[in-house]
Enzyme design. Sequence first.
Site, PDB file in Angstrom:
ATOM      1  N   HIS A  72       0.842  -1.200   0.000  1.00 58.41           N
ATOM      2  CA  HIS A  72       0.000   0.000   0.000  1.00 58.41           C
ATOM      3  C   HIS A  72       0.874   1.246   0.000  1.00 58.41           C
ATOM      4  O   HIS A  72       1.774   1.375   0.811  1.00 58.41           O
ATOM      5  CB  HIS A  72      -0.912   0.021   1.231  1.00 58.41           C
ATOM      6  CG  HIS A  72      -2.111  -0.858   1.062  1.00 58.41           C
ATOM      7  ND1 HIS A  72      -3.387  -0.410   1.225  1.00 58.41           N
ATOM      8  CD2 HIS A  72      -2.203  -2.158   0.701  1.00 58.41           C
ATOM      9  CE1 HIS A  72      -4.229  -1.397   0.970  1.00 58.41           C
ATOM     10  NE2 HIS A  72      -3.537  -2.472   0.660  1.00 58.41           N
ATOM     11  N   TYR A 202      -9.026   6.159   7.339  1.00 60.91           N
ATOM     12  CA  TYR A 202      -9.078   6.611   8.736  1.00 60.91           C
ATOM     13  C   TYR A 202     -10.118   7.719   8.789  1.00 60.91           C
ATOM     14  O   TYR A 202      -9.898   8.803   8.230  1.00 60.91           O
ATOM     15  CB  TYR A 202      -7.721   7.154   9.180  1.00 60.91           C
ATOM     16  CG  TYR A 202      -6.669   6.085   9.414  1.00 60.91           C
ATOM     17  CD1 TYR A 202      -6.018   5.456   8.350  1.00 60.91           C
ATOM     18  CD2 TYR A 202      -6.326   5.697  10.707  1.00 60.91           C
ATOM     19  CE1 TYR A 202      -5.064   4.481   8.579  1.00 60.91           C
ATOM     20  CE2 TYR A 202      -5.369   4.723  10.943  1.00 60.91           C
ATOM     21  CZ  TYR A 202      -4.744   4.119   9.877  1.00 60.91           C
ATOM     22  OH  TYR A 202      -3.798   3.140  10.101  1.00 60.91           O
ATOM     23  N   PRO A 295      -3.486   1.061  18.657  1.00 62.34           N
ATOM     24  CA  PRO A 295      -3.247   0.513  17.315  1.00 62.34           C
ATOM     25  C   PRO A 295      -3.405   1.518  16.168  1.00 62.34           C
ATOM     26  O   PRO A 295      -3.099   1.182  15.025  1.00 62.34           O
ATOM     27  CB  PRO A 295      -4.287  -0.610  17.202  1.00 62.34           C
ATOM     28  CG  PRO A 295      -5.312  -0.321  18.237  1.00 62.34           C
ATOM     29  CD  PRO A 295      -4.657   0.459  19.317  1.00 62.34           C
ATOM     30  N   LYS A 299       1.759   0.325  14.858  1.00 60.49           N
ATOM     31  CA  LYS A 299       3.177   0.239  15.240  1.00 60.49           C
ATOM     32  C   LYS A 299       3.569  -0.967  16.101  1.00 60.49           C
ATOM     33  O   LYS A 299       4.744  -1.330  16.144  1.00 60.49           O
ATOM     34  CB  LYS A 299       3.585   1.512  16.004  1.00 60.49           C
ATOM     35  CG  LYS A 299       3.618   2.754  15.151  1.00 60.49           C
ATOM     36  CD  LYS A 299       4.791   2.705  14.198  1.00 60.49           C
ATOM     37  CE  LYS A 299       4.676   3.751  13.119  1.00 60.49           C
ATOM     38  NZ  LYS A 299       4.774   3.235  11.771  1.00 60.49           N
ATOM     39  N   TYR A 386       4.454   6.834   9.498  1.00 61.57           N
ATOM     40  CA  TYR A 386       3.610   5.660   9.252  1.00 61.57           C
ATOM     41  C   TYR A 386       4.426   4.545   8.594  1.00 61.57           C
ATOM     42  O   TYR A 386       4.282   3.364   8.928  1.00 61.57           O
ATOM     43  CB  TYR A 386       2.425   6.058   8.362  1.00 61.57           C
ATOM     44  CG  TYR A 386       1.283   5.067   8.387  1.00 61.57           C
ATOM     45  CD1 TYR A 386       0.142   5.303   9.157  1.00 61.57           C
ATOM     46  CD2 TYR A 386       1.333   3.895   7.642  1.00 61.57           C
ATOM     47  CE1 TYR A 386      -0.904   4.387   9.190  1.00 61.57           C
ATOM     48  CE2 TYR A 386       0.295   2.977   7.662  1.00 61.57           C
ATOM     49  CZ  TYR A 386      -0.828   3.229   8.436  1.00 61.57           C
ATOM     50  OH  TYR A 386      -1.862   2.332   8.469  1.00 61.57           O
TER      51      TYR A 386
HETATM   52  C1  LIG Z   1      -6.770  -5.144  17.603  1.00 58.50           C
HETATM   53  C2  LIG Z   1      -5.295  -4.942  17.427  1.00 58.50           C
HETATM   54  C3  LIG Z   1      -4.820  -4.392  16.238  1.00 58.50           C
HETATM   55  C4  LIG Z   1      -3.454  -4.190  16.083  1.00 58.50           C
HETATM   56  N1  LIG Z   1      -3.010  -3.637  14.895  1.00 58.50           N
HETATM   57  C5  LIG Z   1      -1.687  -3.468  14.700  1.00 58.50           C
HETATM   58  C6  LIG Z   1      -1.172  -3.030  13.419  1.00 58.50           C
HETATM   59  O1  LIG Z   1      -1.915  -2.782  12.453  1.00 58.50           O
HETATM   60  N2  LIG Z   1       0.178  -2.908  13.279  1.00 58.50           N
HETATM   61  C7  LIG Z   1       1.030  -3.205  14.313  1.00 58.50           C
HETATM   62  O2  LIG Z   1       2.258  -3.076  14.137  1.00 58.50           O
HETATM   63  N3  LIG Z   1       0.585  -3.653  15.522  1.00 58.50           N
HETATM   64  C8  LIG Z   1      -0.748  -3.807  15.751  1.00 58.50           C
HETATM   65  N4  LIG Z   1      -1.201  -4.323  16.935  1.00 58.50           N
HETATM   66  C9  LIG Z   1      -0.236  -4.675  17.991  1.00 58.50           C
HETATM   67  C10 LIG Z   1       0.439  -6.025  17.788  1.00 58.50           C
HETATM   68  O3  LIG Z   1      -0.519  -7.032  17.558  1.00 58.50           O
HETATM   69  C11 LIG Z   1       1.312  -6.371  19.004  1.00 58.50           C
HETATM   70  O4  LIG Z   1       2.141  -5.258  19.274  1.00 58.50           O
HETATM   71  C12 LIG Z   1       2.169  -7.631  18.770  1.00 58.50           C
HETATM   72  O5  LIG Z   1       1.396  -8.800  18.918  1.00 58.50           O
HETATM   73  C13 LIG Z   1       3.339  -7.700  19.759  1.00 58.50           C
HETATM   74  O6  LIG Z   1       4.026  -8.913  19.594  1.00 58.50           O
HETATM   75  P1  LIG Z   1       4.763  -9.591  20.843  1.00 58.50           P
HETATM   76  O7  LIG Z   1       5.402 -10.833  20.318  1.00 58.50           O
HETATM   77  O8  LIG Z   1       5.588  -8.591  21.536  1.00 58.50           O
HETATM   78  O9  LIG Z   1       3.590  -9.942  21.882  1.00 58.50           O
HETATM   79  P2  LIG Z   1       2.359 -10.977  21.730  1.00 58.50           P
HETATM   80  O10 LIG Z   1       1.907 -11.072  20.307  1.00 58.50           O
HETATM   81  O11 LIG Z   1       1.364 -10.553  22.760  1.00 58.50           O
HETATM   82  O12 LIG Z   1       3.006 -12.359  22.141  1.00 58.50           O
HETATM   83  C14 LIG Z   1       3.319 -12.694  23.488  1.00 58.50           C
HETATM   84  C15 LIG Z   1       3.165 -14.188  23.663  1.00 58.50           C
HETATM   85  O13 LIG Z   1       3.594 -14.556  24.978  1.00 58.50           O
HETATM   86  C16 LIG Z   1       2.703 -15.548  25.485  1.00 58.50           C
HETATM   87  N5  LIG Z   1       2.804 -15.550  26.947  1.00 58.50           N
HETATM   88  C17 LIG Z   1       2.262 -14.662  27.824  1.00 58.50           C
HETATM   89  N6  LIG Z   1       2.572 -15.010  29.083  1.00 58.50           N
HETATM   90  C18 LIG Z   1       3.344 -16.122  29.018  1.00 58.50           C
HETATM   91  C19 LIG Z   1       3.965 -16.959  30.003  1.00 58.50           C
HETATM   92  N7  LIG Z   1       3.849 -16.701  31.311  1.00 58.50           N
HETATM   93  N8  LIG Z   1       4.681 -18.039  29.587  1.00 58.50           N
HETATM   94  C20 LIG Z   1       4.797 -18.294  28.241  1.00 58.50           C
HETATM   95  N9  LIG Z   1       4.223 -17.541  27.270  1.00 58.50           N
HETATM   96  C21 LIG Z   1       3.512 -16.473  27.651  1.00 58.50           C
HETATM   97  C22 LIG Z   1       1.345 -15.093  24.947  1.00 58.50           C
HETATM   98  O14 LIG Z   1       0.397 -16.132  24.950  1.00 58.50           O
HETATM   99  C23 LIG Z   1       1.710 -14.632  23.531  1.00 58.50           C
HETATM  100  O15 LIG Z   1       1.605 -15.677  22.597  1.00 58.50           O
HETATM  101  C24 LIG Z   1      -2.550  -4.543  17.123  1.00 58.50           C
HETATM  102  C25 LIG Z   1      -3.025  -5.107  18.316  1.00 58.50           C
HETATM  103  C26 LIG Z   1      -4.382  -5.310  18.480  1.00 58.50           C
HETATM  104  C27 LIG Z   1      -4.876  -5.939  19.768  1.00 58.50           C
END
Ligand SMILES: Cc1cc2nc3c(=O)[nH]c(=O)nc-3n(C[C@H](O)[C@H](O)[C@H](O)COP(=O)(O)OP(=O)(O)OC[C@H]3O[C@@H](n4cnc5c(N)ncnc54)[C@H](O)[C@@H]3O)c2cc1C
Length: 400
Positions: A72, A202, A295, A299, A386
Amino acid sequence: MRTQVGIVGAGPAGLLLSHLLALRGIDSVVVEIRSRAYCEARQRAGVIEDGSVRLLREAGLAGRLDREGLEHGGIYLQFAGERHHIDFRELTGGRTVTVYAQTEVVKDLIARRIAAGGALHFEVTDTEVDHLESERPVLRYTDATGVRHEVTCDAIAGCDGFHGICRLTIPPGLTTVREREYPYAWLGILADVPPSTDELIYSHHRDGFALHSLRSPTVSRLYLQVEPDESIVNWPDARIWAELARRFELPGTGWELKQGPVLDKGITPMRSYVSAPMRYGRLFLAGDAAHIVPPTGAKGLNLAMADVSVLAPALDALLSGDDGPAAAYSATCLNRVWRATHFSWWMTTMLHRTPGADEMAAELQLSQLRYVVSSRAAATSLAENYTGYPPVPAPAALAS
Ligand SMILES: Cc1cc2nc3c(=O)[nH]c(=O)nc-3n(C[C@H](O)[C@H](O)[C@H](O)COP(=O)(O)OP(=O)(O)OC[C@H]3O[C@@H](n4cnc5c(N)ncnc54)[C@H](O)[C@@H]3O)c2cc1C
């Protein structure tokens, strides 16, 4: 058991870190409380920055992303009955974003780690991290069959998201938390209908913000601003579609919102949160475990990938006796984290209706929106943030 890096959490941060470490010949054990099926189905992000795409490509992870991802070159900003295009390519010298669902990134990473024989344990319980100030920190967990394990590591990566345990093991006096909760939430749906738009819309509307996003040429992702304590049971599908149609309406243009079966729906709170530093002894936090953004700026997933692209070479150096890059890890990441935190806050407050705000506040919001769509300087600022700022250089994450 013994490994070099114990990784808590099989989200994008933990899985990508495990892959980047494997490329450097470094062993890891990843533990995850959820099942593989749950991790692969969880609906979240979908917009991937230029630099994150390059990182995935150079790490050999972009086969399906390159075939199925949708590039995009801009977004639409809609307000006061007008829809304006912000052209990222033209404003930033060719930079873009790619729409490819986080669930697909996670599926690709899990498949790759399993094919490579990586240690990836789902459905664990009672995860603990210990001896973090020593050179041999310990990861403990109970596996899906009920057997307790203790893994001695050289370092532990806390990639366990906002509700994980790793951040909480840092003594409270050693961290600084900056936090803001917003007085609204997002109701998101995934719908089995082709997008009604070529770029994300948006929309700032007097009744609240709405976002038209997508996940593929046949699946749309749409969001509505709702009250922070709203319950999903109050929103049958017909009400959601009626509200979306109203907030995206453009009278006199013939544009119409396509509707279809709702595949998934949920409500997400909006929060900015940064916990610093991102290191305590031999524990390194990455992704949502250390920081959360609303969100609106797309980011969170990108920050998670950026963190581990810094962490992989830092751990490589640490394991070879050089603490320099590991000592710089937190400050290096927080520079990008704060830029993204500001941008996400700015997009959020510019586009949402603030409950209780007066006419003065409403006029200031409209003035800011008019400025962004009429000034090249203001539009360029939005476009470069962005698509990812600072722009990510060629991934040092891969060099050994
Ligand atoms: C509705 C929504 C829309 C979004 N849109 C965007 C977007 O368009 N662009 C963007 O960049 N970001 C977006 N985000 C944010 C993005 O999804 C998160 O920032 C991303 O998932 C972060 O990745 P992570 O691996 O740090 O954490 P997570 O994806 O939360 O992964 C953490 C993992 O750790 C596991 N865990 C937790 N506790 C324990 C434990 N005690 N022992 C073992 N495992 C554990 C969890 O089950 C999970 O699988 C959005 C979020 C939401 C909710």
